[in-house]
Write a protein that holds these residues in place. Sequence first.
Motif, PDB file in Angstrom:
ATOM      1  N   GLN A 226     -52.207  -0.702 118.354  1.00 30.78           N
ATOM      2  CA  GLN A 226     -51.913   0.711 118.138  1.00 30.78           C
ATOM      3  C   GLN A 226     -52.812   1.327 117.071  1.00 30.78           C
ATOM      4  N   LEU A 227     -53.422   0.483 116.221  1.00 30.41           N
ATOM      5  CA  LEU A 227     -54.307   1.006 115.177  1.00 30.41           C
ATOM      6  C   LEU A 227     -55.501   1.749 115.767  1.00 30.41           C
ATOM      7  N   LEU A 229     -55.330   4.035 117.839  1.00 31.50           N
ATOM      8  CA  LEU A 229     -54.909   5.433 118.003  1.00 31.50           C
ATOM      9  C   LEU A 229     -54.610   6.106 116.677  1.00 31.50           C
ATOM     10  N   ALA A 230     -54.824   5.406 115.562  1.00 35.14           N
ATOM     11  CA  ALA A 230     -54.567   5.969 114.239  1.00 35.14           C
ATOM     12  C   ALA A 230     -55.606   7.046 113.921  1.00 35.14           C
ATOM     13  N   PRO A 231     -55.281   7.977 113.020  1.00 29.74           N
ATOM     14  CA  PRO A 231     -56.229   9.056 112.682  1.00 29.74           C
ATOM     15  C   PRO A 231     -57.566   8.549 112.148  1.00 29.74           C
ATOM     16  N   GLN A 232     -57.544   7.488 111.323  1.00 33.86           N
ATOM     17  CA  GLN A 232     -58.776   6.955 110.747  1.00 33.86           C
ATOM     18  C   GLN A 232     -58.797   5.436 110.862  1.00 33.86           C
ATOM     19  N   PRO A 233     -58.980   4.898 112.050  1.00 32.53           N
ATOM     20  CA  PRO A 233     -58.964   3.445 112.237  1.00 32.53           C
ATOM     21  C   PRO A 233     -60.200   2.796 111.625  1.00 32.53           C
ATOM     22  N   ASN A 234     -60.037   1.547 111.193  1.00 37.27           N
ATOM     23  CA  ASN A 234     -61.149   0.760 110.681  1.00 37.27           C
ATOM     24  C   ASN A 234     -61.720  -0.074 111.827  1.00 37.27           C
ATOM     25  N   SER A 235     -63.003   0.092 112.119  1.00 37.16           N
ATOM     26  CA  SER A 235     -63.606  -0.568 113.278  1.00 37.16           C
ATOM     27  C   SER A 235     -63.540  -2.086 113.168  1.00 37.16           C
TER      28      SER A 235
END
Length: 258
Positions: A226-227, A229-235
């Motif tokens: 689900q991360l 779809l987070a606003p600022q995910p860490n690649s």
Amino acid sequence: MLIDTATDDVDGLAVWDWAEGCELPGGTFAIDRLGVGHRSETWLVWSVALWAPAVLKAARPHQIHHPRAVKSLRRETAALSGNLHPAVPRLLADGTDEAIPYILVEYVDGPTLADELEDNGLLTGPEAALLGAQLLPALMALHHRGLAHLDVKPDNVVLRDGRPVLIDYGSARRLGSEQPAGHPVGTEGYASPAQEACEPVSAAMDLYSLGRTLAEACGELPDSLQLLLAPQPNSAEALTALADAAGELRPWPEWLRA
């Protein structure tokens, strides 16, 4: 002949009426039209220099003098030039300054992910995670060069011998650049809320679209992913999560960390 035109059945505007075997730009010969877009159309062609199939993307007849058509093709050349990642097609020729602006790109033989899902049903969770773990590094390589794809979706993923290749870079934009006011780039349903709000281009937009693509591929995105779809995910964190979720299909050893 090269200048022959016809009318598209969908939008009623001109398309090239190139017969099979017709000589085309870039030292190629027409095989079949693959698709028609707003500003350009895509053809499967035979490259004489390579003696192999290739993909020709050319401005449509009514667009050959339109600066936006050339700009769209040049966005693809910027995204593909110098690419080394196997999940991104090679740019074979840049003809954007020619009378009929075009680019020539490596032909990726295989079904799209959309076709695969329609024909064979959903992927398992680990299979979808493997797909993501193979696609995300290609996006990260693009981001490292200061660009975002902005149109990641099942129709733009081709499965070559079962491995995904991300195609169609006509929507690619510079990270931090502005989107056209009121006209978000990308495809509804895959574009992030920030993208649909016409916020400045970010790498997070591609990760969101990848998450939506994987959710469609397996029916529901697992909690561990689900991360995306987070606003600022860490690649890097997303890449680790995808590899872990792939389980026995993990595409690299556990001791390797992004």
